[in-house]
Scaffold this active site. Structure first.
Site, PDB file in Angstrom:
ATOM      1  N   TYR A 143      48.039  -1.316  42.603  1.00 34.51           N
ATOM      2  CA  TYR A 143      48.420  -2.417  41.716  1.00 34.51           C
ATOM      3  C   TYR A 143      49.885  -2.283  41.323  1.00 34.51           C
ATOM      4  O   TYR A 143      50.655  -3.233  41.398  1.00 34.51           O
ATOM      5  CB  TYR A 143      47.516  -2.431  40.479  1.00 34.51           C
ATOM      6  N   HIS A 149      53.282  -4.728  42.520  1.00 36.61           N
ATOM      7  CA  HIS A 149      54.135  -5.409  41.550  1.00 36.61           C
ATOM      8  C   HIS A 149      55.580  -4.951  41.630  1.00 36.61           C
ATOM      9  O   HIS A 149      56.463  -5.607  41.099  1.00 36.61           O
ATOM     10  CB  HIS A 149      53.558  -5.285  40.138  1.00 36.61           C
ATOM     11  N   TYR A 153      57.931 -13.244  31.970  1.00 34.56           N
ATOM     12  CA  TYR A 153      56.577 -12.905  32.413  1.00 34.56           C
ATOM     13  C   TYR A 153      56.562 -11.394  32.558  1.00 34.56           C
ATOM     14  O   TYR A 153      57.325 -10.838  33.348  1.00 34.56           O
ATOM     15  CB  TYR A 153      56.300 -13.583  33.745  1.00 34.56           C
ATOM     16  N   TRP A 178      48.872 -15.029  46.784  1.00 34.90           N
ATOM     17  CA  TRP A 178      49.025 -13.847  45.922  1.00 34.90           C
ATOM     18  C   TRP A 178      47.667 -13.425  45.370  1.00 34.90           C
ATOM     19  O   TRP A 178      47.337 -12.239  45.360  1.00 34.90           O
ATOM     20  CB  TRP A 178      50.016 -14.115  44.791  1.00 34.90           C
TER      21      TRP A 178
END
Length: 162
Positions: free
Chosen positions: A67, A71, A90, A124
């Protein structure tokens, strides 16, 4: 020029994964640059045109490192899409021990109305399906209720609102 101001938490168990952010900051110190005080940044914001939302995602067991890696390599076309949709800020924070990701975003209200999901967002989501807990084809996302809100004192006499 639009500015966004965010609180950053630096704890051993939480890793900050920034995706998109627009702010006038000195990259060496992360403090407001000499030509922009926090007060001037806040005064330039049209707070009535900004909305915020938050969520929590659950990461599959054994997939936290993946993860984090994904990112670090967010697709440029996804970032371009967020900016085109009016995303000002964000950020995602990772709770590694709890396998949870807390995210929030600040958008221009005029652009934050429900937008039909784009092919980039679908790709995504599909790319992340083996890393995040899912509900069918959708990422299991828990919305977060805002229970406290603070505006800079130069904007209002109301310092805290819920």
């Amino acid at each position: 020029m639009a500015f966004a101001v965010a609180f950053c938490v630096n704890l051993d168990s939480i890793t900050r994964l920034s995706i998109v952010g627009i702010a006038q900051r000195d990259p060496q110190t992360l403090k407001p640059s000499a030509e922009a005080s926090i007060s001037s940044m806040v005064q330039e914001l049209d707070w009535d045109s900004i909305s915020a939302s938050a969520f929590v995602l659950k990461i599959r067991e054994g997939r936290v490192d993946e993860y984090r890696r994904r990112h670090r390599e967010v697709w440029p076309e996804l970032i371009d899409l967020f900016e085109a949709q009016g995303v000002l800020l964000y950020e995602i924070f990772l709770d590694e021990a709890g396998r949870r990701a807390f995210g929030y975003r600040i958008d221009l209200k005029s652009a934050s109305v429900a937008v039909q999901e784009t092919s980039v967002e679908v790709r995504w989501r599909d790319y992340m399906a083996d890393v995040l807990e899912m509900e069918g084809e959708e990422v299991h996302s828990v919305p977060i209720e805002r229970v406290f809100h603070l505006r800079h004192q130069s904007l209002s006499n109301d310092r805290a609102k819920s």
